[in-house]
Design a protein around this motif. Structure first.
Motif, mmCIF file in Angstrom:
data_model
loop_
_atom_site.group_PDB
_atom_site.id
_atom_site.type_symbol
_atom_site.label_atom_id
_atom_site.label_comp_id
_atom_site.label_asym_id
_atom_site.label_seq_id
_atom_site.Cartn_x
_atom_site.Cartn_y
_atom_site.Cartn_z
ATOM 1 N N VAL A 146 1.844 72.360 69.313
ATOM 2 C CA VAL A 146 1.497 73.412 70.266
ATOM 3 C C VAL A 146 0.875 74.633 69.576
ATOM 4 C CG1 VAL A 146 2.399 74.977 72.028
ATOM 5 C CG2 VAL A 146 3.326 72.659 71.832
ATOM 6 N N ALA A 147 1.450 75.039 68.442
ATOM 7 C CA ALA A 147 1.044 76.289 67.784
ATOM 8 C C ALA A 147 -0.448 76.380 67.478
ATOM 9 C CB ALA A 147 1.853 76.487 66.499
ATOM 10 N N PRO A 148 -1.118 75.290 67.048
ATOM 11 C CA PRO A 148 -2.551 75.423 66.742
ATOM 12 C C PRO A 148 -3.410 75.914 67.907
ATOM 13 C CG PRO A 148 -1.704 73.419 65.759
ATOM 14 C CD PRO A 148 -0.605 73.977 66.618
ATOM 15 N N PHE A 149 -2.955 75.727 69.146
ATOM 16 C CA PHE A 149 -3.738 76.219 70.279
ATOM 17 C C PHE A 149 -3.827 77.742 70.265
ATOM 18 C CE2 PHE A 149 -2.806 71.974 71.880
ATOM 19 C CZ PHE A 149 -3.995 71.623 72.500
ATOM 20 N N SER A 150 -2.854 78.412 69.602
ATOM 21 C CA SER A 150 -2.902 79.878 69.530
ATOM 22 C C SER A 150 -4.102 80.353 68.716
ATOM 23 C CB SER A 150 -1.608 80.425 68.919
ATOM 24 O OG SER A 150 -1.491 80.038 67.555
ATOM 25 N N LEU A 151 -4.669 79.464 67.883
ATOM 26 C CA LEU A 151 -5.849 79.829 67.105
ATOM 27 C C LEU A 151 -7.073 80.064 67.986
ATOM 28 C CD1 LEU A 151 -5.460 77.334 64.129
ATOM 29 C CD2 LEU A 151 -4.967 79.776 64.123
ATOM 30 N N LEU A 152 -6.994 79.589 69.236
ATOM 31 C CA LEU A 152 -8.103 79.813 70.160
ATOM 32 C C LEU A 152 -8.100 81.236 70.719
ATOM 33 C CD1 LEU A 152 -7.914 76.456 72.167
ATOM 34 C CD2 LEU A 152 -9.643 77.085 70.474
ATOM 35 N N VAL A 153 -6.969 81.941 70.588
ATOM 36 C CA VAL A 153 -6.863 83.284 71.176
ATOM 37 C C VAL A 153 -7.903 84.248 70.596
ATOM 38 C CG1 VAL A 153 -5.366 85.290 71.509
ATOM 39 C CG2 VAL A 153 -4.445 82.976 71.798
ATOM 40 N N PRO A 154 -8.035 84.354 69.250
ATOM 41 C CA PRO A 154 -9.070 85.261 68.746
ATOM 42 C C PRO A 154 -10.484 84.829 69.119
ATOM 43 C CG PRO A 154 -7.976 84.094 66.940
ATOM 44 C CD PRO A 154 -7.200 83.819 68.162
ATOM 45 N N VAL A 155 -10.692 83.525 69.306
ATOM 46 C CA VAL A 155 -12.012 83.048 69.721
ATOM 47 C C VAL A 155 -12.320 83.531 71.140
ATOM 48 C CG1 VAL A 155 -13.449 81.021 70.161
ATOM 49 C CG2 VAL A 155 -11.856 81.021 68.223
ATOM 50 N N THR A 156 -11.378 83.282 72.059
ATOM 51 C CA THR A 156 -11.589 83.715 73.446
ATOM 52 C C THR A 156 -11.597 85.239 73.541
ATOM 53 O OG1 THR A 156 -9.209 83.526 73.919
ATOM 54 C CG2 THR A 156 -10.581 81.610 74.399
ATOM 55 N N GLY A 157 -10.826 85.901 72.665
ATOM 56 C CA GLY A 157 -10.804 87.360 72.672
ATOM 57 C C GLY A 157 -12.139 87.960 72.274
ATOM 58 N N THR A 158 -12.761 87.435 71.223
ATOM 59 C CA THR A 158 -14.052 87.963 70.787
ATOM 60 C C THR A 158 -15.148 87.653 71.802
ATOM 61 O OG1 THR A 158 -14.375 85.958 69.455
ATOM 62 C CG2 THR A 158 -13.515 87.905 68.328
ATOM 63 N N VAL A 159 -15.111 86.461 72.387
ATOM 64 C CA VAL A 159 -16.115 86.098 73.398
ATOM 65 C C VAL A 159 -15.971 87.004 74.626
ATOM 66 C CG1 VAL A 159 -16.862 84.293 75.006
ATOM 67 C CG2 VAL A 159 -16.349 83.712 72.624
ATOM 68 N N ALA A 160 -14.722 87.203 75.073
ATOM 69 C CA ALA A 160 -14.482 88.048 76.246
ATOM 70 C C ALA A 160 -14.931 89.482 75.984
ATOM 71 C CB ALA A 160 -13.001 88.017 76.620
ATOM 72 N N ALA A 161 -14.657 90.008 74.780
ATOM 73 C CA ALA A 161 -15.058 91.379 74.442
ATOM 74 C C ALA A 161 -16.576 91.501 74.389
ATOM 75 C CB ALA A 161 -14.453 91.796 73.107
ATOM 76 N N HIS A 162 -17.234 90.442 73.934
ATOM 77 C CA HIS A 162 -18.703 90.469 73.886
ATOM 78 C C HIS A 162 -19.285 90.570 75.295
ATOM 79 C CE1 HIS A 162 -22.823 89.500 72.832
ATOM 80 N NE2 HIS A 162 -22.801 88.515 73.715
ATOM 81 N N PHE A 163 -18.779 89.751 76.215
ATOM 82 C CA PHE A 163 -19.323 89.754 77.571
ATOM 83 C C PHE A 163 -18.904 90.996 78.356
ATOM 84 C CE2 PHE A 163 -19.811 85.132 76.796
ATOM 85 C CZ PHE A 163 -21.142 85.009 77.168
ATOM 86 N N ALA A 164 -17.680 91.498 78.098
ATOM 87 C CA ALA A 164 -17.191 92.647 78.863
ATOM 88 C C ALA A 164 -17.771 93.968 78.365
ATOM 89 C CB ALA A 164 -15.664 92.704 78.813
ATOM 90 N N PHE A 165 -17.874 94.119 77.039
ATOM 91 C CA PHE A 165 -18.260 95.422 76.482
ATOM 92 C C PHE A 165 -19.502 95.347 75.594
ATOM 93 C CE2 PHE A 165 -13.493 95.465 76.698
ATOM 94 C CZ PHE A 165 -13.401 96.226 77.854
ATOM 95 N N GLY A 166 -20.095 94.154 75.470
ATOM 96 C CA GLY A 166 -21.251 94.025 74.597
ATOM 97 C C GLY A 166 -20.897 94.170 73.131
ATOM 98 N N GLU A 167 -19.631 93.891 72.762
ATOM 99 C CA GLU A 167 -19.200 94.026 71.376
ATOM 100 C C GLU A 167 -19.949 93.024 70.498
ATOM 101 O OE1 GLU A 167 -15.034 93.614 68.839
ATOM 102 O OE2 GLU A 167 -14.956 94.079 70.978
ATOM 103 N N THR A 168 -20.536 93.524 69.417
ATOM 104 C CA THR A 168 -21.301 92.665 68.512
ATOM 105 C C THR A 168 -20.719 92.757 67.100
ATOM 106 O OG1 THR A 168 -22.878 94.456 68.098
ATOM 107 C CG2 THR A 168 -23.433 92.866 69.841
ATOM 108 N N PHE A 169 -21.089 91.804 66.264
ATOM 109 C CA PHE A 169 -20.533 91.729 64.913
ATOM 110 C C PHE A 169 -21.668 91.507 63.923
ATOM 111 C CE2 PHE A 169 -17.711 89.829 68.057
ATOM 112 C CZ PHE A 169 -16.604 90.655 67.958
ATOM 113 N N GLY A 170 -21.788 92.423 62.946
ATOM 114 C CA GLY A 170 -22.805 92.279 61.909
ATOM 115 C C GLY A 170 -22.432 91.189 60.924
ATOM 116 N N PRO A 171 -23.334 90.850 60.003
ATOM 117 C CA PRO A 171 -23.081 89.766 59.047
ATOM 118 C C PRO A 171 -21.812 89.962 58.212
ATOM 119 C CG PRO A 171 -25.393 90.413 59.011
ATOM 120 C CD PRO A 171 -24.689 91.408 59.861
ATOM 121 N N MET A 172 -21.595 91.182 57.722
ATOM 122 C CA MET A 172 -20.423 91.436 56.880
ATOM 123 C C MET A 172 -19.130 91.250 57.674
ATOM 124 S SD MET A 172 -19.505 92.133 53.799
ATOM 125 C CE MET A 172 -20.885 92.939 52.997
ATOM 126 N N ARG A 173 -19.105 91.798 58.906
ATOM 127 C CA ARG A 173 -17.895 91.666 59.716
ATOM 128 C C ARG A 173 -17.673 90.208 60.136
ATOM 129 N NH1 ARG A 173 -16.977 95.947 64.343
ATOM 130 N NH2 ARG A 173 -16.839 97.218 62.468
#
Length: 291
Positions: free
Chosen positions: A238-265
């Protein structure tokens, strides 16, 4: 796992990822410490109908909740309020995985496996690389508060392991009983009665619905489903599914607030994520075939 349970695990990962967007929206109407108090006041309401888990006293509930809930969420909400990007927060907060390992080594004498040390090292490099981007669109105070949230969560994880086995949802509800009064007192002291009163009397639809999302979906529904899955299957499944949380979090933040990430980040976030994967996922030893 049954297909329906796989779908539920994905649903929880999506709910918890979108939660970071909800936090940002809720903070438009509530100051961070007050938001923490309201979150747990509402999440504790089912305690009127759910019995306290057997074998767990108030002292144990208070100790675990102070770190797992109070410190974790006060620091996280303050961090996002003070300039931490929600998508980046969803990644950095997962440092709790290797922080838990280090605290367990010190408090419980658990020796980390080489795989875990490797994962912690990779994640540590990722954290340093990510830190080099602080000051552009993320503040140092927001970044630091998010790290404190991860450390508090990690301590709570270790303390919770010392509790008797209990169903997840009742335990989460009763742990939620602890924070409201002391955290509301902190809100009055640090955020001021005027700001608290203005927030409570001038609730907007955006902030109110975001608060309900945090309480109902992220806390009660999310932990309820997660607890059911942990009772049905091994934690390693079950625990490995929690690894999807940061993925869905970054995608959601991108669509909601236009959050972007440069190469270094992006590089730092990828290293952080890789370190967490190495730390959490089970890796089987390859044994030589016997003739």
């Amino acid at each position: 796992m049954r297909p329906s349970h796989i779908a539920l695990a994905f649903l929880v990962a999506i709910i918890w990822g979108v939660n970071f967007v909800s936090i940002k929206l809720a903070l438009t109407g509530f100051p961070p410490i007050l938001l923490t108090a309201l979150r747990f006041a509402l999440a504790a309401l089912p305690a009127l109908f759910i019995a306290r888990p057997a074998g767990i006293g108030w002292k144990q509930l208070a100790t675990v909740s102070t770190f797992l809930f109070t410190g974790h969420y006060v620091f996280l909400f303050m961090g996002i309020d003070q300039g931490m990007a929600p998508g980046l927060a969803s990644i950095v907060l997962q440092c709790q995985a290797f922080m838990t390992m280090l605290i367990a080594a010190g408090m419980l004498g658990e020796r980390p496996r080489p795989q875990q040390l490797l994962g912690a090292g990779v994640a540590g490099v990722g954290l340093l690389v990510t830190a080099t981007t602080v000051g552009l669109d993320v503040t140092w105070i927001g970044f630091g508060l998010t790290l404190l949230a991860a450390a508090s969560w990690a301590m709570g994880n270790v303390l919770m392991r010392q509790l008797p086995p209990s169903p997840t949802l009742p335990l989460m509800v009763w742990l939620s009983v602890v924070p409201p009064l002391p955290v509301f007192t902190l809100s009055l002291l640090f955020e001021g009665p005027e700001r608290v009163a203005a927030a409570l009397t001038g609730v907007t639809w955006t902030a109110g619905l975001a608060l309900l999302y945090i309480v109902v979906l992220s806390t009660l529904v999310g932990f309820g489903i997660w607890g059911m899955l942990l009772r049905e299957y091994k934690a390693s499944l079950v625990a490995p599914f929690s690894l999807l949380v940061p993925v869905t979090g970054t995608v959601a933040a991108h669509f909601a607030f236009g959050e972007t990430f440069g190469p270094m980040r992006l590089t730092g976030m990828a290293l952080l994520f890789a370190g967490i994967v190495i730390t959490i996922l089970p890796w089987r030893k390859v044994r030589p075939a016997v003739a």
